[in-house]
Enzyme design. Structure first.
Site, PDB file in Angstrom:
ATOM      1  N   ASN A   1       4.271 -16.365  -2.848  1.00  0.00           N
ATOM      2  CA  ASN A   1       4.021 -15.134  -3.594  1.00  0.00           C
ATOM      3  C   ASN A   1       5.248 -14.259  -3.404  1.00  0.00           C
ATOM      4  O   ASN A   1       5.420 -13.642  -2.361  1.00  0.00           O
ATOM      5  CB  ASN A   1       2.753 -14.455  -3.053  1.00  0.00           C
ATOM      6  CG  ASN A   1       2.504 -13.115  -3.717  1.00  0.00           C
ATOM      7  OD1 ASN A   1       3.149 -12.762  -4.692  1.00  0.00           O
ATOM      8  ND2 ASN A   1       1.572 -12.348  -3.162  1.00  0.00           N
TER       9      ASN A   1
ATOM     10  N   LYS B   1       6.013 -11.594  -4.841  1.00  0.00           N
ATOM     11  CA  LYS B   1       5.752 -10.154  -5.038  1.00  0.00           C
ATOM     12  C   LYS B   1       6.863  -9.545  -5.907  1.00  0.00           C
ATOM     13  O   LYS B   1       7.378 -10.225  -6.788  1.00  0.00           O
ATOM     14  CB  LYS B   1       5.599  -9.445  -3.681  1.00  0.00           C
ATOM     15  CG  LYS B   1       4.572 -10.159  -2.798  1.00  0.00           C
ATOM     16  CD  LYS B   1       4.137  -9.373  -1.613  1.00  0.00           C
ATOM     17  CE  LYS B   1       3.134 -10.212  -0.799  1.00  0.00           C
ATOM     18  NZ  LYS B   1       2.587  -9.465   0.326  1.00  0.00           N
TER      19      LYS B   1
ATOM     20  N   HIS C   1      -5.134 -10.046  -5.710  1.00  0.00           N
ATOM     21  CA  HIS C   1      -4.400  -9.852  -4.458  1.00  0.00           C
ATOM     22  C   HIS C   1      -4.745  -8.469  -3.887  1.00  0.00           C
ATOM     23  O   HIS C   1      -4.954  -7.512  -4.638  1.00  0.00           O
ATOM     24  CB  HIS C   1      -2.896  -9.969  -4.709  1.00  0.00           C
ATOM     25  CG  HIS C   1      -2.108 -10.010  -3.441  1.00  0.00           C
ATOM     26  ND1 HIS C   1      -1.816  -8.872  -2.722  1.00  0.00           N
ATOM     27  CD2 HIS C   1      -1.598 -11.044  -2.735  1.00  0.00           C
ATOM     28  CE1 HIS C   1      -1.137  -9.218  -1.634  1.00  0.00           C
ATOM     29  NE2 HIS C   1      -0.994 -10.528  -1.620  1.00  0.00           N
TER      30      HIS C   1
ATOM     31  N   GLU D   1      -3.022  -6.214  -2.662  1.00  0.00           N
ATOM     32  CA  GLU D   1      -2.146  -5.129  -3.121  1.00  0.00           C
ATOM     33  C   GLU D   1      -2.578  -4.629  -4.500  1.00  0.00           C
ATOM     34  O   GLU D   1      -2.501  -3.439  -4.794  1.00  0.00           O
ATOM     35  CB  GLU D   1      -0.683  -5.599  -3.112  1.00  0.00           C
ATOM     36  CG  GLU D   1      -0.159  -5.726  -1.684  1.00  0.00           C
ATOM     37  CD  GLU D   1       0.891  -6.794  -1.460  1.00  0.00           C
ATOM     38  OE1 GLU D   1       1.504  -7.277  -2.436  1.00  0.00           O
ATOM     39  OE2 GLU D   1       1.088  -7.176  -0.286  1.00  0.00           O
TER      40      GLU D   1
ATOM     41  N   GLU E   1      -7.123 -13.943   2.433  1.00  0.00           N
ATOM     42  CA  GLU E   1      -6.015 -13.195   3.020  1.00  0.00           C
ATOM     43  C   GLU E   1      -6.545 -11.955   3.722  1.00  0.00           C
ATOM     44  O   GLU E   1      -6.782 -10.928   3.070  1.00  0.00           O
ATOM     45  CB  GLU E   1      -5.025 -12.767   1.938  1.00  0.00           C
ATOM     46  CG  GLU E   1      -4.416 -13.918   1.157  1.00  0.00           C
ATOM     47  CD  GLU E   1      -3.110 -13.511   0.497  1.00  0.00           C
ATOM     48  OE1 GLU E   1      -2.079 -14.095   0.848  1.00  0.00           O
ATOM     49  OE2 GLU E   1      -3.114 -12.602  -0.345  1.00  0.00           O
TER      50      GLU E   1
ATOM     51  N   GLY F   1       1.944  -9.248   5.608  1.00  0.00           N
ATOM     52  CA  GLY F   1       3.220  -8.551   5.784  1.00  0.00           C
ATOM     53  C   GLY F   1       3.342  -7.827   7.107  1.00  0.00           C
ATOM     54  O   GLY F   1       4.246  -7.016   7.300  1.00  0.00           O
TER      55      GLY F   1
ATOM     56  N   SER G   1       1.117 -13.553   6.752  1.00  0.00           N
ATOM     57  CA  SER G   1       2.152 -13.871   7.739  1.00  0.00           C
ATOM     58  C   SER G   1       2.227 -15.356   8.097  1.00  0.00           C
ATOM     59  O   SER G   1       2.451 -15.707   9.256  1.00  0.00           O
ATOM     60  CB  SER G   1       1.966 -13.023   9.001  1.00  0.00           C
ATOM     61  OG  SER G   1       2.052 -11.644   8.677  1.00  0.00           O
TER      62      SER G   1
HETATM   63  P1  PGA Z   1       2.910 -12.374   3.837  1.00  0.00           P
HETATM   64  O1  PGA Z   1       2.166 -12.124   2.432  1.00  0.00           O
HETATM   65  O2  PGA Z   1       3.057 -13.861   3.985  1.00  0.00           O
HETATM   66  O3  PGA Z   1       4.243 -11.681   3.699  1.00  0.00           O
HETATM   67  O4  PGA Z   1       2.054 -11.791   4.896  1.00  0.00           O
HETATM   68  C1  PGA Z   1       1.121 -12.932   2.015  1.00  0.00           C
HETATM   69  C2  PGA Z   1       0.543 -12.428   0.720  1.00  0.00           C
HETATM   70  O5  PGA Z   1       0.465 -11.209   0.526  1.00  0.00           O
HETATM   71  O6  PGA Z   1       0.168 -13.229  -0.142  1.00  0.00           O
END
Ligand code: PGA
Length: 253
Positions: A9, A11, A98, A100, A170, A176, A216
């Protein structure tokens, strides 16, 4: 049997030029050391990068996903991108719901359900994201939260539709932050999600659904997490922005 999936992803990172370079590097690595037959590699890229990345990579090795789509089919929705447009640009899948998008753009399960439906209608796979925030886990309410997200967004679909839906669990507190859920915590929730699917759609649908962990994931922890019986791969943010580290994750099954 269900597929293992390594999904990146990206982003809102990379220019078109950087994306082309990154995708090319990953493609070369995968060409040299391919993933297992049962593993699928997906790149979730910004809208503007779909066509370019699609041309750079070997589509037998790498599928392309968008990170969102409009909740309407077409019309006067300035700035929106429809599922049909994504399909025509060469997309194979769409990441939906997601955290976000839920947190910053007010996406509810109801909206996400509509988007999944449009994604499936356009013959793409939906990667449905779910997961609790820290406060919900601390209150030990995480199972209820995830169950409700799945019920609200997925339970109106058919067993046939479920063949085109991948679930990404998630935990928001792990995205993140460098704070990964333990492999045991991931397995516990993934087992619960599979059970929830089995109760509604039957064991076969549940057994065939790929359930990814996100939050992560790094080369250093991917193997341990992916080794859990109900973890079928990962949705990877930060570590997917480097070809070597994402390639290592693709090989972690
Ligand atoms: P990350 O993000 O691996 O940077 O924690 C995962 C995601 O948001 O899909």
């Amino acid at each position: 049997m269900r597929k293992n999936v390594a999904a990146g992803n990206w982003k809102m990172h990379t220019t078109v030029q950087e994306a082309s370079l990154l995708a090319g590097q990953l493609n070369a690595l995968l060409d040299a050391k391919n993933v297992g037959e049962n593993t699928r590699v997906i790149l979730g890229v910004p809208f503007t990068h779909i066509a370019v990345v699609g041309q750079v990579v070997n589509r037998n090795l790498i599928s392309i996903a968008a990170q969102n789509c409009a909740a309407e089919e077409k019309g006067a929705f300035t700035g929106e991108v429809s599922a049909e447009m994504l399909k025509s640009a060469g997309c194979d899948a769409v990441i939906l719901g997601h955290s976000e998008r839920r947190a910053y753009y007010g996406e509810t399960d109801e909206i996400i359900k509509t988007k999944i439906s449009l994604t499936l209608k356009n013959d793409m796979q939906a990667i449905f994201c779910c997961g609790e925030v820290l406060e919900e886990r601390e209150k030990e309410n995480h199972f209820n939260i995830v169950k409700a997200q799945i019920e609200n967004a997925l339970f109106d679909f058919s067993a046939e539709d479920m063949k085109s839906i991948v679930i990404a669990y998630e935990p928001v507190w792990a995205i993140g932050t460098g704070k990964t859920a333990s492999a045991e915590q991931a397995q516990e929730m993934h087992g619960f999600i599979r059970q929830t699917l089995a109760k509604k759609f039957g064991q076969e649908v549940a057994d065939n659904c790929s359930i990814l962990y996100g939050g992560s994931v790094k080369p250093a922890n991917a193997k341990e997490i992916f080794a859990k019986p109900d973890v079928d791969g990962g949705l990877v943010g930060g570590a997917a922005l480097n070809a070597e580290s994402f390639h290592a994750i693709c090989l972690a099954f």
